[in-house]
Motif scaffolding. Sequence first.
Motif, PDB file in Angstrom:
ATOM      1  N   LEU A 163       0.845  -1.198   0.000  1.00 28.73           N
ATOM      2  CA  LEU A 163       0.000   0.000   0.000  1.00 28.73           C
ATOM      3  C   LEU A 163       0.878   1.244   0.000  1.00 28.73           C
ATOM      4  O   LEU A 163       1.784   1.372   0.805  1.00 28.73           O
ATOM      5  N   TYR A 164       0.600   2.118  -0.919  1.00 27.73           N
ATOM      6  CA  TYR A 164       1.361   3.354  -1.025  1.00 27.73           C
ATOM      7  C   TYR A 164       0.595   4.482  -0.350  1.00 27.73           C
ATOM      8  O   TYR A 164      -0.621   4.478  -0.347  1.00 27.73           O
ATOM      9  N   ALA A 165       1.310   5.441   0.181  1.00 28.64           N
ATOM     10  CA  ALA A 165       0.652   6.657   0.664  1.00 28.64           C
ATOM     11  C   ALA A 165       0.196   7.437  -0.567  1.00 28.64           C
ATOM     12  O   ALA A 165       0.549   7.099  -1.686  1.00 28.64           O
ATOM     13  N   SER A 166      -0.609   8.460  -0.350  1.00 29.55           N
ATOM     14  CA  SER A 166      -1.017   9.287  -1.493  1.00 29.55           C
ATOM     15  C   SER A 166       0.202   9.946  -2.112  1.00 29.55           C
ATOM     16  O   SER A 166       1.155  10.282  -1.416  1.00 29.55           O
ATOM     17  N   PHE A 167       0.180  10.092  -3.414  1.00 32.22           N
ATOM     18  CA  PHE A 167       1.284  10.766  -4.095  1.00 32.22           C
ATOM     19  C   PHE A 167       0.754  11.398  -5.363  1.00 32.22           C
ATOM     20  O   PHE A 167      -0.397  11.163  -5.753  1.00 32.22           O
ATOM     21  N   THR A 168       1.559  12.224  -5.996  1.00 35.70           N
ATOM     22  CA  THR A 168       1.140  12.815  -7.269  1.00 35.70           C
ATOM     23  C   THR A 168       1.951  12.182  -8.395  1.00 35.70           C
ATOM     24  O   THR A 168       3.093  11.763  -8.197  1.00 35.70           O
ATOM     25  N   ALA A 169       1.341  12.125  -9.553  1.00 31.28           N
ATOM     26  CA  ALA A 169       2.040  11.629 -10.739  1.00 31.28           C
ATOM     27  C   ALA A 169       1.464  12.329 -11.957  1.00 31.28           C
ATOM     28  O   ALA A 169       0.313  12.777 -11.931  1.00 31.28           O
ATOM     29  N   THR A 170       2.262  12.412 -12.993  1.00 31.21           N
ATOM     30  CA  THR A 170       1.827  13.090 -14.212  1.00 31.21           C
ATOM     31  C   THR A 170       1.473  12.052 -15.273  1.00 31.21           C
ATOM     32  O   THR A 170       2.247  11.129 -15.541  1.00 31.21           O
ATOM     33  N   ILE A 171       0.284  12.213 -15.836  1.00 36.49           N
ATOM     34  CA  ILE A 171      -0.164  11.325 -16.920  1.00 36.49           C
ATOM     35  C   ILE A 171      -0.519  12.227 -18.100  1.00 36.49           C
ATOM     36  O   ILE A 171      -1.394  13.090 -17.978  1.00 36.49           O
ATOM     37  N   ASN A 172       0.140  12.014 -19.209  1.00 39.08           N
ATOM     38  CA  ASN A 172      -0.120  12.804 -20.418  1.00 39.08           C
ATOM     39  C   ASN A 172      -0.119  14.308 -20.105  1.00 39.08           C
ATOM     40  O   ASN A 172      -1.064  15.023 -20.461  1.00 39.08           O
TER      41      ASN A 172
ATOM     42  N   MET B 251       9.657  10.680  -0.725  1.00 36.51           N
ATOM     43  CA  MET B 251       8.362  11.073  -1.280  1.00 36.51           C
ATOM     44  C   MET B 251       7.602  11.890  -0.219  1.00 36.51           C
ATOM     45  O   MET B 251       7.346  11.393   0.872  1.00 36.51           O
ATOM     46  N   THR B 252       7.295  13.149  -0.515  1.00 36.92           N
ATOM     47  CA  THR B 252       6.589  13.991   0.464  1.00 36.92           C
ATOM     48  C   THR B 252       5.111  13.609   0.494  1.00 36.92           C
ATOM     49  O   THR B 252       4.499  13.384  -0.534  1.00 36.92           O
ATOM     50  N   SER B 253       4.572  13.567   1.705  1.00 37.14           N
ATOM     51  CA  SER B 253       3.157  13.226   1.843  1.00 37.14           C
ATOM     52  C   SER B 253       2.290  14.320   1.237  1.00 37.14           C
ATOM     53  O   SER B 253       2.606  15.510   1.307  1.00 37.14           O
ATOM     54  N   ILE B 254       1.178  13.905   0.639  1.00 36.58           N
ATOM     55  CA  ILE B 254       0.243  14.854   0.043  1.00 36.58           C
ATOM     56  C   ILE B 254      -0.246  15.859   1.078  1.00 36.58           C
ATOM     57  O   ILE B 254      -0.419  17.041   0.803  1.00 36.58           O
ATOM     58  N   VAL B 255      -0.446  15.353   2.296  1.00 37.81           N
ATOM     59  CA  VAL B 255      -0.946  16.213   3.379  1.00 37.81           C
ATOM     60  C   VAL B 255      -0.012  17.395   3.604  1.00 37.81           C
ATOM     61  O   VAL B 255      -0.452  18.511   3.865  1.00 37.81           O
ATOM     62  N   ASP B 256       1.302  17.149   3.477  1.00 35.79           N
ATOM     63  CA  ASP B 256       2.269  18.222   3.685  1.00 35.79           C
ATOM     64  C   ASP B 256       2.510  19.041   2.421  1.00 35.79           C
ATOM     65  O   ASP B 256       2.972  20.177   2.486  1.00 35.79           O
ATOM     66  N   GLN B 257       2.198  18.445   1.288  1.00 31.91           N
ATOM     67  CA  GLN B 257       2.505  19.083   0.001  1.00 31.91           C
ATOM     68  C   GLN B 257       1.465  20.151  -0.375  1.00 31.91           C
ATOM     69  O   GLN B 257       1.802  21.134  -1.026  1.00 31.91           O
ATOM     70  N   ILE B 258       0.213  19.939   0.012  1.00 31.14           N
ATOM     71  CA  ILE B 258      -0.865  20.826  -0.434  1.00 31.14           C
ATOM     72  C   ILE B 258      -1.250  21.790   0.685  1.00 31.14           C
ATOM     73  O   ILE B 258      -1.755  21.358   1.723  1.00 31.14           O
ATOM     74  N   PRO B 259      -1.041  23.094   0.471  1.00 33.83           N
ATOM     75  CA  PRO B 259      -1.369  24.058   1.526  1.00 33.83           C
ATOM     76  C   PRO B 259      -2.862  23.999   1.885  1.00 33.83           C
ATOM     77  O   PRO B 259      -3.719  24.002   0.998  1.00 33.83           O
ATOM     78  N   GLY B 260      -3.129  23.920   3.175  1.00 35.31           N
ATOM     79  CA  GLY B 260      -4.516  23.951   3.658  1.00 35.31           C
ATOM     80  C   GLY B 260      -5.216  22.597   3.684  1.00 35.31           C
ATOM     81  O   GLY B 260      -6.318  22.486   4.219  1.00 35.31           O
TER      82      GLY B 260
ATOM     83  N   VAL C  53     -16.207  11.003  -2.742  1.00 38.85           N
ATOM     84  CA  VAL C  53     -15.512  12.285  -2.816  1.00 38.85           C
ATOM     85  C   VAL C  53     -15.711  13.037  -1.491  1.00 38.85           C
ATOM     86  O   VAL C  53     -16.829  13.174  -1.013  1.00 38.85           O
ATOM     87  N   ASN C  54     -14.621  13.469  -0.895  1.00 37.12           N
ATOM     88  CA  ASN C  54     -14.669  14.255   0.333  1.00 37.12           C
ATOM     89  C   ASN C  54     -14.710  15.745   0.011  1.00 37.12           C
ATOM     90  O   ASN C  54     -14.181  16.173  -1.017  1.00 37.12           O
ATOM     91  N   GLU C  55     -15.281  16.507   0.942  1.00 35.00           N
ATOM     92  CA  GLU C  55     -15.281  17.960   0.752  1.00 35.00           C
ATOM     93  C   GLU C  55     -13.837  18.487   0.739  1.00 35.00           C
ATOM     94  O   GLU C  55     -13.493  19.408  -0.002  1.00 35.00           O
ATOM     95  N   SER C  56     -12.970  17.848   1.547  1.00 32.93           N
ATOM     96  CA  SER C  56     -11.566  18.275   1.599  1.00 32.93           C
ATOM     97  C   SER C  56     -10.847  18.023   0.265  1.00 32.93           C
ATOM     98  O   SER C  56      -9.805  18.631  -0.003  1.00 32.93           O
TER      99      SER C  56
END
Lengths: 119, 194
Positions: A11-20, B1-10, B176-179
Amino acid sequence: MSLPYNVGVTLYASFTATINAVTYVFNSASLTQPTNQFQVTDESNVPSGLALTAGWATGTAEIQVNASADQQDLRGYTFATTQFDGTSRTFVITDQSPSISKENVRTCSISYTEVTGLS
Amino acid sequence: MTSIVDQIPGYREAVAAEERRRLLAFVAVNEDLCGLQVKPMTLGHIITLSAIRNAFVEGMEPRISDVLQVLTILHPHYETDRKKARKEAIKAILKTGGMVAAQQIQGFIREALADLPGSSDDSEKAGKWAWPATLVDMLASEYGWTEAEIFSCPVKRALQYMRVITRRHDPKAILVNESDTVKASWLEKLNTPK
């Protein structure tokens, strides 16, 4: 004899990736690294050997994008992720569910398979 | 890899606020709206407001009469003493100001319906039933509640139960969450050509 590869789901934590050229947030991403088993038998069909090799890593994720981004058929596109150890892995999207939208959010589920030889 | 929680302000704050909002939905007390103690919004309230074509639930520009309708219908004495409910609603509007009251009601309704499911992009345009039927069907078939019980359940709770049921039946169902709107706004900046 221990198995040479991990079997099961990572299981991966949330992350960002670019697709197209569009950035997506990957939520609930999972990756399964299966093991293929090759059995060898002698001329009497009695098992005489066994080899284990890594199968194709496959996974699923719920991905999210801003609703204003162009809606795309993502099947066939690739994305890359970097693991905690710095290793980069590339995957090709093999399936995509219909998307769900709410306010400025658009999200869908995808399935993917690891590919090698691409960068 | 930075966590999304820390990457996105607010985003961290939005998730914390969302968790608190969801938990507070189970506190059985009246809520404050325009300085008035009102009942938590129920499915029954929404259907009543829809029936009288109230602008807040119909997605139109609200007038002062719409503000008065909402505050009167949500008043704890609406069922027993409508005259009193209306009188106190008028007082609250005069004290708060019509414009501010309208904004507060918009926020109140938005919060109550924050856990409504998203819509499928490939769904048919012509629906087969009204959305409350889905909620009643789910809660009645899963919990054995009567229609009256479901209509009087605060919609903030009912929609959370709906999510739990949806996820139990389909562990991969998209919720889908409001957050998530914070993430979407952040992605919009990234994905907009400069």
